[in-house]
Design a protein around this motif. Structure first.
Motif, PDB file in Angstrom:
ATOM      1  N   ASP A 196      19.972 -62.960 -18.126  1.00 45.81           N
ATOM      2  CA  ASP A 196      20.456 -61.568 -18.025  1.00 45.81           C
ATOM      3  C   ASP A 196      21.872 -61.444 -18.597  1.00 45.81           C
ATOM      4  O   ASP A 196      22.197 -60.474 -19.289  1.00 45.81           O
ATOM      5  CB  ASP A 196      20.458 -61.102 -16.565  1.00 45.81           C
ATOM      6  CG  ASP A 196      19.052 -60.764 -16.084  1.00 45.81           C
ATOM      7  OD1 ASP A 196      18.153 -60.712 -16.944  1.00 45.81           O
ATOM      8  OD2 ASP A 196      18.877 -60.586 -14.866  1.00 45.81           O
ATOM      9  N   ASP A 197      22.719 -62.448 -18.278  1.00 48.50           N
ATOM     10  CA  ASP A 197      24.100 -62.454 -18.802  1.00 48.50           C
ATOM     11  C   ASP A 197      24.093 -62.518 -20.328  1.00 48.50           C
ATOM     12  O   ASP A 197      24.878 -61.847 -21.003  1.00 48.50           O
ATOM     13  CB  ASP A 197      24.894 -63.638 -18.250  1.00 48.50           C
ATOM     14  CG  ASP A 197      25.268 -63.439 -16.784  1.00 48.50           C
ATOM     15  OD1 ASP A 197      25.080 -62.314 -16.281  1.00 48.50           O
ATOM     16  OD2 ASP A 197      25.746 -64.402 -16.150  1.00 48.50           O
ATOM     17  N   GLU A 198      23.202 -63.356 -20.837  1.00 51.11           N
ATOM     18  CA  GLU A 198      23.125 -63.520 -22.302  1.00 51.11           C
ATOM     19  C   GLU A 198      22.669 -62.225 -22.961  1.00 51.11           C
ATOM     20  O   GLU A 198      23.252 -61.779 -23.969  1.00 51.11           O
ATOM     21  CB  GLU A 198      22.149 -64.660 -22.627  1.00 51.11           C
ATOM     22  CG  GLU A 198      22.110 -64.994 -24.120  1.00 51.11           C
ATOM     23  CD  GLU A 198      21.180 -66.158 -24.416  1.00 51.11           C
ATOM     24  OE1 GLU A 198      20.395 -66.034 -25.376  1.00 51.11           O
ATOM     25  OE2 GLU A 198      21.237 -67.188 -23.703  1.00 51.11           O
ATOM     26  N   VAL A 199      21.654 -61.575 -22.366  1.00 52.12           N
ATOM     27  CA  VAL A 199      21.137 -60.316 -22.919  1.00 52.12           C
ATOM     28  C   VAL A 199      22.202 -59.220 -22.823  1.00 52.12           C
ATOM     29  O   VAL A 199      22.368 -58.413 -23.748  1.00 52.12           O
ATOM     30  CB  VAL A 199      19.832 -59.901 -22.186  1.00 52.12           C
ATOM     31  CG1 VAL A 199      19.407 -58.488 -22.578  1.00 52.12           C
ATOM     32  CG2 VAL A 199      18.722 -60.890 -22.490  1.00 52.12           C
ATOM     33  N   PHE A 200      22.943 -59.218 -21.695  1.00 52.59           N
ATOM     34  CA  PHE A 200      24.020 -58.236 -21.525  1.00 52.59           C
ATOM     35  C   PHE A 200      25.089 -58.428 -22.618  1.00 52.59           C
ATOM     36  O   PHE A 200      25.594 -57.473 -23.196  1.00 52.59           O
ATOM     37  CB  PHE A 200      24.650 -58.384 -20.133  1.00 52.59           C
ATOM     38  CG  PHE A 200      25.807 -57.454 -19.877  1.00 52.59           C
ATOM     39  CD1 PHE A 200      25.633 -56.070 -19.851  1.00 52.59           C
ATOM     40  CD2 PHE A 200      27.091 -57.958 -19.670  1.00 52.59           C
ATOM     41  CE1 PHE A 200      26.700 -55.212 -19.622  1.00 52.59           C
ATOM     42  CE2 PHE A 200      28.166 -57.103 -19.445  1.00 52.59           C
ATOM     43  CZ  PHE A 200      27.965 -55.735 -19.415  1.00 52.59           C
ATOM     44  N   TYR A 201      25.400 -59.702 -22.902  1.00 54.28           N
ATOM     45  CA  TYR A 201      26.390 -60.018 -23.933  1.00 54.28           C
ATOM     46  C   TYR A 201      25.912 -59.509 -25.304  1.00 54.28           C
ATOM     47  O   TYR A 201      26.672 -58.861 -26.034  1.00 54.28           O
ATOM     48  CB  TYR A 201      26.634 -61.529 -23.989  1.00 54.28           C
ATOM     49  CG  TYR A 201      27.605 -61.938 -25.077  1.00 54.28           C
ATOM     50  CD1 TYR A 201      28.975 -61.846 -24.891  1.00 54.28           C
ATOM     51  CD2 TYR A 201      27.134 -62.406 -26.308  1.00 54.28           C
ATOM     52  CE1 TYR A 201      29.867 -62.198 -25.898  1.00 54.28           C
ATOM     53  CE2 TYR A 201      28.013 -62.757 -27.322  1.00 54.28           C
ATOM     54  CZ  TYR A 201      29.388 -62.655 -27.108  1.00 54.28           C
ATOM     55  OH  TYR A 201      30.256 -63.004 -28.115  1.00 54.28           O
ATOM     56  N   ILE A 202      24.640 -59.780 -25.606  1.00 58.06           N
ATOM     57  CA  ILE A 202      24.063 -59.327 -26.891  1.00 58.06           C
ATOM     58  C   ILE A 202      24.081 -57.794 -26.951  1.00 58.06           C
ATOM     59  O   ILE A 202      24.410 -57.188 -27.973  1.00 58.06           O
ATOM     60  CB  ILE A 202      22.616 -59.850 -27.069  1.00 58.06           C
ATOM     61  CG1 ILE A 202      22.607 -61.383 -27.185  1.00 58.06           C
ATOM     62  CG2 ILE A 202      21.938 -59.209 -28.267  1.00 58.06           C
ATOM     63  CD1 ILE A 202      23.140 -61.919 -28.490  1.00 58.06           C
ATOM     64  N   GLY A 203      23.757 -57.157 -25.819  1.00 59.93           N
ATOM     65  CA  GLY A 203      23.759 -55.691 -25.748  1.00 59.93           C
ATOM     66  C   GLY A 203      25.137 -55.125 -26.041  1.00 59.93           C
ATOM     67  O   GLY A 203      25.279 -54.128 -26.770  1.00 59.93           O
ATOM     68  N   LYS A 204      26.164 -55.773 -25.454  1.00 56.39           N
ATOM     69  CA  LYS A 204      27.534 -55.316 -25.703  1.00 56.39           C
ATOM     70  C   LYS A 204      27.889 -55.432 -27.184  1.00 56.39           C
ATOM     71  O   LYS A 204      28.561 -54.560 -27.745  1.00 56.39           O
ATOM     72  CB  LYS A 204      28.524 -56.153 -24.876  1.00 56.39           C
ATOM     73  CG  LYS A 204      28.717 -55.625 -23.451  1.00 56.39           C
ATOM     74  CD  LYS A 204      29.576 -56.541 -22.607  1.00 56.39           C
ATOM     75  CE  LYS A 204      30.978 -56.651 -23.122  1.00 56.39           C
ATOM     76  NZ  LYS A 204      31.852 -57.452 -22.234  1.00 56.39           N
ATOM     77  N   GLN A 205      27.415 -56.510 -27.818  1.00 53.11           N
ATOM     78  CA  GLN A 205      27.694 -56.698 -29.245  1.00 53.11           C
ATOM     79  C   GLN A 205      27.072 -55.557 -30.065  1.00 53.11           C
ATOM     80  O   GLN A 205      27.692 -55.027 -30.987  1.00 53.11           O
ATOM     81  CB  GLN A 205      27.129 -58.053 -29.740  1.00 53.11           C
ATOM     82  CG  GLN A 205      27.733 -59.277 -29.062  1.00 53.11           C
ATOM     83  CD  GLN A 205      29.236 -59.367 -29.283  1.00 53.11           C
ATOM     84  OE1 GLN A 205      30.017 -58.997 -28.416  1.00 53.11           O
ATOM     85  NE2 GLN A 205      29.638 -59.833 -30.445  1.00 53.11           N
TER      86      GLN A 205
END
Length: 769
Positions: free
Chosen positions: A437-446
């Motif tokens: 979830d953290d990784e997907v959130f990071y990608i989403g922010k990008q």
């Protein structure tokens, strides 16, 4: 004082020995240059090969980037080494032609043997490190320029030194042969000057180190003044002295000063090209050069800035601004009011604008006003602006965090390829995250950050403050002088608003508007620049000079010009100008140097030109003889153009370049259309950077700072130059000529010429049938 043949023979033998060693050194440097060039090629090829590697894995990319950075630095070092060697080759080539131009014999005390020093454009030492030639900029070399025989002082890094000057000798050396040599008590004797100044002009200004005069040397070696004002009559060598000054400062402060920490404001691009070879001929890189139009246009991207020449042309056609308005807007007081307005401006009067994204308001101007109003009222304008910017960026980041979990973002993530996913991860690795979830959130922010980049840029660049509207508000409340009526001022504001609407800005608004923007936003200042030089300063307003001072707050200023050549305003006494500038610039150490001797033109041309001026008797003509200026009076345009053609063809037989100078662009175009049918003719424009040979036609404002072998002034009639307001223009035209000056009048000649002593020129009337 002439020297004996035997003495000249001994000096020639020394010249031969020095040139032999110079050529030997030049060959060694050539070999090193060839080797350096080969090494540069190899390094650049390796860099090119590595640069084309495609990598997808993050580890590979980091490693490759480090290698590329290392390779890039190696390329830069290799290129710089090659450039240094190239400059050395150029210097040695010049020395092999003429190793030096002066000799001084000095004796520090009676019981010591006299020392013999030779002065040239660059230092040269033999294999045992003995100085065979001293650089003209070395402290001891000032004795050559400033000293007369007897006891002399000169400045060194260790303080003032005293010595006895026993002999001063001057040489003219060409192709290794002494052409002229004599002993003198003067700075540079007339014989040398006569020979140098009698030569024909070419496309580039030459360095003058062999002929520097004492007063020019004072300009060159001034290292203490914060503000140096040089008032020099036409042809006095002020521009040459400034270029040698730049070379001297680079030599004097080699450890702490680079050429790109100096800016020269040139009158036009032609002039920039004309002076471009002086510093390289002295082994130095050119400083930065910029015209006022280029400097302003770079700061008003998206707006067309009125140039000095457009303003001159519009003034000729119709007076757009009353003298009272222009004097007011170009004054130090107007700039002071701008600064005061910015520092007293309350938050609710700041003219914010909406930040828009995809056609919708992202941050409303009312929101930005509330942020500003919440800040302490005592904040400096620039600090307040930065605080607003930081608050908006924080709110943008919150919006990004919220948006990163939106459905549309998840849909994009689901459709990403592995390569695109890796790209978005950047330097991060999958193991860096605690959960998927953290990784997907990071990608989403990008993804969202990329999408909202436009909003971030708008905030970062301060586009949320409308400085054009803010300046409009300032104009509406400014404290006007009584010489400007309310109606006149309303018309001026309306003219400004209309110009901005069409993406244009008048020259008179540029400096105050830029100051307003810089003070409110804390931008626009360059603290790296150490020296600023402004040529033809008489064509700059005080407001413009003050803005340039604001833009380069840590720089020392050298302003040079000739108040007699003012195209836009009346003549001002140099001392008055210095006091105004010293007060406005708020500097402690200000210095005024006046150059009254004109070297450019023959004695006859200078005497004619100076007679046009009310205080022209202060100008001294150099004693180089030539023909009297010729005034040709013709009746009717056809007769005038026909005579112009005959005169141009006659002058071309004796010289490579004939300049036909006119009062404005319309006249230049008319003359060009006629002459091009008979001979190779070039119409010069503001955008031109080089000057061809043959016949060149240009309005006078493009000829500022330039000189020509032969000048024909077109239509110096009473219609074109009716009164004293035209003196500066007519004087500037006449003083461009080095060897020949012809003035052609259509109808009665200008009263400014008619009232002169008739022995100063010849006159040729058309016989009226």
């Amino acid at each position: 004082m002439a020297t004996s043949d035997q003495e000249q023979q001994r000096e020639q033998q020394r010249v031969d020995r020095v040139i032999e060693q110079v050529k030997e050194r030049a060959q060694q440097t050539d070999d090193l240059l060839a080797k350096a060039h080969h090494e540069t090629d190899v390094i650049q090829k390796n860099y090119g090969d590595n640069n084309s590697v495609n990598t997808f894995e993050v580890d590979d990319r980091i490693e490759t980037n480090a290698e590329l950075q290392q390779q890039k630095q190696m390329v830069e070092r290799a290129v710089e080494s090659e450039a240094i060697l190239k400059r050395q080759v150029g210097v040695l080539k010049d020395l092999s032609n003429s190793p030096y131009f002066g000799r001084i014999d000095i004796q520090d005390s009676p019981d010591e043997e006299a020392e013999r020093l030779y002065i040239g454009t660059a230092s040269f030492v033999d294999a045992e490190q003995n100085f065979l030639v001293y650089d003209w900029r070395a402290p001891i070399s000032s004795v050559y320029y400033n000293g007369t025989l007897g006891q002399v002082q000169y400045q060194t890094p260790a303080g003032q030194q005293t010595t006895e000057l026993i002999k001063k000798r001057q040489f003219q050396i060409n192709h290794g042969q002494i052409k002229n040599m004599f002993d003198t008590n003067e700075t540079v004797g007339d014989e040398i000057l006569q020979a140098v100044l009698g030569e024909q002009n070419d496309a580039y200004m030459q360095n003058i180190v062999a002929t520097i005069q004492k007063e020019q040397n004072d300009i060159i070696r001034d290292t203490t003044s914060d503000l140096l004002v040089v008032q020099g009559v036409a042809g006095s060598g002020k521009t040459s002295a400034i270029l040698q000054r730049i070379a001297f400062l680079l030599y004097h402060s080699r450890a702490s000063l680079e050429a790109d920490q100096m800016v020269l404001f040139s009158p036009n691009r032609l002039f920039s090209h004309y002076i471009s070879e002086v510093l390289p001929s002295l082994g130095e890189r050119n400083m930065r050069q910029v015209t006022l139009a280029e400097f302003l246009s770079a700061r008003f991207q998206g707006l067309t800035v009125e140039s000095l020449f457009e303003r001159y042309e519009s003034d000729r056609q119709r007076e757009q601004l009353t003298p009272a308005i222009r004097d007011f807007q170009e004054s130090a007081d107007f700039m002071r009011q701008v600064d005061q307005y910015c520092h007293q401006l309350p938050a609710d009067q700041l003219r914010f604008t909406n930040i828009v994204f995809n056609g919708e308001i992202f941050f409303a101007k009312e929101v930005i006003t509330k942020i500003a109003a919440a800040l302490p009222a005592a904040m400096q304008p620039a600090d307040r602006f930065l605080a607003i910017k930081n608050t908006l960026i924080k709110r943008l980041k919150h919006r990004i965090d919220d948006e990163a979990q939106a459905d549309w973002v998840n849909d994009i993530i689901d459709q990403l390829s592995d390569e695109a996913y890796h790209d978005l991860l950047g330097s991060k690795r999958r193991g860096d995250f605690q959960s998927l979830d953290d990784e997907v959130f990071y990608i989403g922010k990008q993804i969202v950050t990329k999408r909202l980049r436009q909003v971030y840029d708008a905030i970062y660049n301060g586009y949320f403050l409308d400085t054009y509207e803010q300046y409009n508000d300032f104009l509406a409340q400014v404290d006007r002088p009584t010489t400007v009526t309310p109606d006149q001022w309303q018309q001026r504001i309306a003219a400004y608003q209309a110009a901005v609407e069409y993406h244009r800005i008048a020259l008179v608004d540029c400096a105050p508007l830029l100051l307003l923007r810089d003070v409110l936003t804390g931008s626009g200042q360059n603290r790296r620049m150490q020296y600023i030089f402004v040529d033809e300063m008489q064509d700059y307003s005080l407001a413009q000079l003050l803005y340039i001072k604001h833009a380069f707050p840590l720089a020392k200023f050298t302003l040079l010009g000739d108040s007699e050549q003012a195209l836009f305003k009346g003549i001002e006494l140099p001392q008055q100008l210095l006091e105004r500038l010293k007060d406005a610039f708020n500097v402690r150490r200000a210095n005024l140097i006046t150059l009254n001797k004109s070297y450019r033109s023959t004695e006859q041309i200078t005497n004619f030109a100076k007679a046009l001026l009310p205080d022209g008797d202060q100008i001294q003509a150099f004693t180089r003889k030539g023909d009297l200026p010729k005034v040709m009076i013709r009746y009717g345009e056809d007769a005038a153009l026909s005579s112009l053609r005959s005169e141009v063809e006659h002058q071309l037989k004796a010289t490579n370049t004939v300049a036909v100078l006119t009062k404005d662009l319309a006249e230049s175009k008319q003359v060009y259309q006629y002459l091009k049918r008979y001979t190779v003719t070039t119409l010069m424009a503001d955008s031109d950077r080089t000057m061809p040979q043959g016949v060149i036609v240009m309005p006078i404002y493009l000829a500022k700072g330039l000189e020509f072998d032969a000048v024909v002034a077109y239509d110096v009639s009473a219609t074109n130059y009716p009164d004293a307001d035209s003196v500066g223009i007519l004087y500037t035209i006449a003083s461009r000529a080095m060897h020949h000056l012809t003035l052609l009048s259509i109808g009665d000649v200008s009263p400014l010429i008619a009232q002169l002593d008739p022995t100063l020129f010849t006159i040729e009337h058309q016989v009226r049938v």
